[in-house]
Design a protein around this motif. Structure first.
Motif, PDB file in Angstrom:
ATOM      1  N   GLY A  48       0.765  -1.232   0.000  1.00  0.00           N
ATOM      2  CA  GLY A  48       0.000   0.000   0.000  1.00  0.00           C
ATOM      3  C   GLY A  48       0.798   1.285   0.000  1.00  0.00           C
ATOM      4  N   PHE A  49       2.114   1.205  -0.192  1.00  0.00           N
ATOM      5  CA  PHE A  49       2.919   2.421  -0.228  1.00  0.00           C
ATOM      6  C   PHE A  49       2.697   3.161  -1.542  1.00  0.00           C
ATOM      7  N   PRO A  50       2.568   4.486  -1.500  1.00  0.00           N
ATOM      8  CA  PRO A  50       2.490   5.239  -2.758  1.00  0.00           C
ATOM      9  C   PRO A  50       3.792   5.112  -3.530  1.00  0.00           C
ATOM     10  N   LEU A  51       3.716   5.293  -4.835  1.00  0.00           N
ATOM     11  CA  LEU A  51       4.865   5.040  -5.698  1.00  0.00           C
ATOM     12  C   LEU A  51       6.074   5.887  -5.316  1.00  0.00           C
ATOM     13  N   TRP A  52       5.854   7.098  -4.809  1.00  0.00           N
ATOM     14  CA  TRP A  52       6.978   7.988  -4.527  1.00  0.00           C
ATOM     15  C   TRP A  52       7.857   7.463  -3.391  1.00  0.00           C
ATOM     16  N   VAL A  53       7.310   6.630  -2.510  1.00  0.00           N
ATOM     17  CA  VAL A  53       8.090   6.132  -1.369  1.00  0.00           C
ATOM     18  C   VAL A  53       9.217   5.203  -1.827  1.00  0.00           C
ATOM     19  N   PRO A  54       8.920   4.117  -2.567  1.00  0.00           N
ATOM     20  CA  PRO A  54      10.033   3.280  -3.020  1.00  0.00           C
ATOM     21  C   PRO A  54      10.965   4.001  -3.985  1.00  0.00           C
ATOM     22  N   ILE A  55      10.424   4.949  -4.783  1.00  0.00           N
ATOM     23  CA  ILE A  55      11.290   5.699  -5.697  1.00  0.00           C
ATOM     24  C   ILE A  55      12.264   6.562  -4.904  1.00  0.00           C
ATOM     25  N   ALA A  56      11.746   7.272  -3.897  1.00  0.00           N
ATOM     26  CA  ALA A  56      12.603   8.136  -3.081  1.00  0.00           C
ATOM     27  C   ALA A  56      13.653   7.319  -2.335  1.00  0.00           C
ATOM     28  N   LEU A  57      13.241   6.188  -1.765  1.00  0.00           N
ATOM     29  CA  LEU A  57      14.185   5.361  -1.017  1.00  0.00           C
ATOM     30  C   LEU A  57      15.250   4.767  -1.940  1.00  0.00           C
ATOM     31  N   SER A  58      14.831   4.338  -3.116  1.00  0.00           N
ATOM     32  CA  SER A  58      15.785   3.678  -4.026  1.00  0.00           C
ATOM     33  C   SER A  58      16.801   4.640  -4.607  1.00  0.00           C
ATOM     34  N   THR A  59      16.458   5.934  -4.684  1.00  0.00           N
ATOM     35  CA  THR A  59      17.403   6.899  -5.234  1.00  0.00           C
ATOM     36  C   THR A  59      18.208   7.615  -4.156  1.00  0.00           C
ATOM     37  N   LEU A  60      17.581   7.889  -3.013  1.00  0.00           N
ATOM     38  CA  LEU A  60      18.246   8.657  -1.964  1.00  0.00           C
ATOM     39  C   LEU A  60      18.986   7.771  -0.963  1.00  0.00           C
ATOM     40  N   VAL A  61      18.410   6.620  -0.654  1.00  0.00           N
ATOM     41  CA  VAL A  61      19.046   5.702   0.305  1.00  0.00           C
ATOM     42  C   VAL A  61      19.982   4.746  -0.429  1.00  0.00           C
ATOM     43  N   LEU A  62      19.476   4.141  -1.487  1.00  0.00           N
ATOM     44  CA  LEU A  62      20.272   3.231  -2.329  1.00  0.00           C
ATOM     45  C   LEU A  62      20.939   2.136  -1.492  1.00  0.00           C
ATOM     46  N   ALA A  63      20.145   1.524  -0.638  1.00  0.00           N
ATOM     47  CA  ALA A  63      20.637   0.425   0.200  1.00  0.00           C
ATOM     48  C   ALA A  63      19.500  -0.570   0.371  1.00  0.00           C
ATOM     49  N   GLY A  64      19.555  -1.647  -0.402  1.00  0.00           N
ATOM     50  CA  GLY A  64      18.437  -2.576  -0.465  1.00  0.00           C
ATOM     51  C   GLY A  64      18.000  -3.140   0.867  1.00  0.00           C
ATOM     52  N   ALA A  65      18.937  -3.570   1.703  1.00  0.00           N
ATOM     53  CA  ALA A  65      18.579  -4.183   2.975  1.00  0.00           C
ATOM     54  C   ALA A  65      17.806  -3.204   3.848  1.00  0.00           C
ATOM     55  N   SER A  66      18.281  -1.971   3.932  1.00  0.00           N
ATOM     56  CA  SER A  66      17.605  -0.967   4.748  1.00  0.00           C
ATOM     57  C   SER A  66      16.233  -0.623   4.183  1.00  0.00           C
ATOM     58  N   GLU A  67      16.120  -0.599   2.869  1.00  0.00           N
ATOM     59  CA  GLU A  67      14.839  -0.274   2.242  1.00  0.00           C
ATOM     60  C   GLU A  67      13.815  -1.376   2.489  1.00  0.00           C
ATOM     61  N   PHE A  68      14.212  -2.628   2.338  1.00  0.00           N
ATOM     62  CA  PHE A  68      13.324  -3.745   2.638  1.00  0.00           C
ATOM     63  C   PHE A  68      12.895  -3.693   4.098  1.00  0.00           C
ATOM     64  N   LEU A  69      13.851  -3.437   4.969  1.00  0.00           N
ATOM     65  CA  LEU A  69      13.570  -3.392   6.400  1.00  0.00           C
ATOM     66  C   LEU A  69      12.588  -2.275   6.715  1.00  0.00           C
ATOM     67  N   PHE A  70      12.779  -1.126   6.095  1.00  0.00           N
ATOM     68  CA  PHE A  70      11.909   0.025   6.354  1.00  0.00           C
ATOM     69  C   PHE A  70      10.464  -0.279   5.988  1.00  0.00           C
ATOM     70  N   ILE A  71      10.241  -0.745   4.751  1.00  0.00           N
ATOM     71  CA  ILE A  71       8.862  -0.990   4.346  1.00  0.00           C
ATOM     72  C   ILE A  71       8.258  -2.158   5.123  1.00  0.00           C
ATOM     73  N   GLY A  72       9.090  -3.141   5.504  1.00  0.00           N
ATOM     74  CA  GLY A  72       8.582  -4.274   6.268  1.00  0.00           C
ATOM     75  C   GLY A  72       8.107  -3.852   7.641  1.00  0.00           C
ATOM     76  N   ILE A  73       8.874  -2.987   8.305  1.00  0.00           N
ATOM     77  CA  ILE A  73       8.509  -2.536   9.646  1.00  0.00           C
ATOM     78  C   ILE A  73       7.276  -1.644   9.603  1.00  0.00           C
ATOM     79  N   VAL A  74       7.255  -0.697   8.662  1.00  0.00           N
ATOM     80  CA  VAL A  74       6.114   0.213   8.568  1.00  0.00           C
ATOM     81  C   VAL A  74       4.853  -0.542   8.165  1.00  0.00           C
ATOM     82  N   ALA A  75       4.979  -1.456   7.198  1.00  0.00           N
ATOM     83  CA  ALA A  75       3.820  -2.238   6.762  1.00  0.00           C
ATOM     84  C   ALA A  75       3.286  -3.120   7.881  1.00  0.00           C
ATOM     85  N   GLY A  76       4.171  -3.526   8.799  1.00  0.00           N
ATOM     86  CA  GLY A  76       3.742  -4.348   9.926  1.00  0.00           C
ATOM     87  C   GLY A  76       3.179  -3.546  11.086  1.00  0.00           C
TER      88      GLY A  76
END
Length: 224
Positions: free
Chosen positions: A38-66
């Motif tokens: 249910g995340f809006p498209l801008w969230v994964p886009i922003a994380l993938s370009t600004l954070v650029l760290a897959g493990a942290s990005e997966f962890l972030f959406i997993g925790i928030v989604a939970g």
């Protein structure tokens, strides 16, 4: 054999290409899971370009989604990315100087660091670091967007197994390390602590408790 002005063998370039391709598959998984949660498209886009760290990005959406707090998710992501501190020391001669170093630091990840420090000569280390880093910097956001679009049209992403890609890669990466007792004991203690804490703390916090498992090896050494 070297290609033009690039001081790298074909084998190294092929390995970098395959790693970038694998990261692209993981990016599809990440984007589709973010959309399915249910995340809006801008969230994964922003994380993938600004954070650029897959493990942290997966962890972030997993925790928030939970149901976890975004602040908790961000703290957990920072802890996961703490490994970048020693990475920065290892590649200080590869990231460049001045304004170029900003981009050089941004593309620092597990893959670019490994390829960079594994080459025998400085010119080769720099080339491998930058080619791998820029390759991932290009393919990761694109595949995340593609995955997010796919996730919007697939009711159950888990049905095609994309959600299992990243955990499978993590297990494959850590499994050899678990053969060592000094790694296996803290990992097991951390897993137990995380499971015990799960019913009593908010979503996302158990992963922080698992870090206490690192103290088990130190205590064992001091006890001897």
């Amino acid at each position: 054999m070297r290609l033009g002005a690039i001081p790298l063998d074909r084998g190294v370039l092929k390995a970098i290409f395959l790693v970038c391709l694998a990261d692209g598959i993981v990016g599809l998984s990440y984007g589709s899971l973010a959309a399915a949660d249910g995340f809006p498209l801008w969230v994964p886009i922003a994380l993938s370009t600004l954070v650029l760290a897959g493990a942290s990005e997966f962890l972030f959406i997993g925790i928030v989604a939970g149901g976890g707090s975004p602040l908790t998710a961000a703290a957990a992501g920072l802890l996961v990315n703490a490994r970048h501190l020693p990475f920065g020391i290892a590649v200080k001669d590869l990231v460049g100087q001045g304004s170029r170093s900003l981009l050089g630091c941004h593309i620092m990840n597990d893959e670019s660091v490994v390829f960079g420090i594994s080459q025998p000569k400085l010119a080769q280390r720099r080339a491998a670091y930058w080619i791998c880093g820029l390759g991932i910097f290009a393919i990761w956001p694109l595949t995340v967007i593609g995955g997010a679009l796919i996730g919007r049209f697939i009711p159950d992403v888990a049905a095609i197994g994309l959600d299992a890609v990243f955990p499978a890669i993590l297990i494959a990466l850590i499994f050899p390390a678990l053969r060592q007792r000094r790694t296996r004991i803290p990992a097991a203690c951390g897993a137990v602590l995380s499971v015990i804490a799960t019913p009593f703390v908010p979503a996302g916090m158990p992963v922080l408790f698992s870090l206490l498992g690192l103290l088990s090896w130190r205590e064992r050494k001091n006890a001897k």
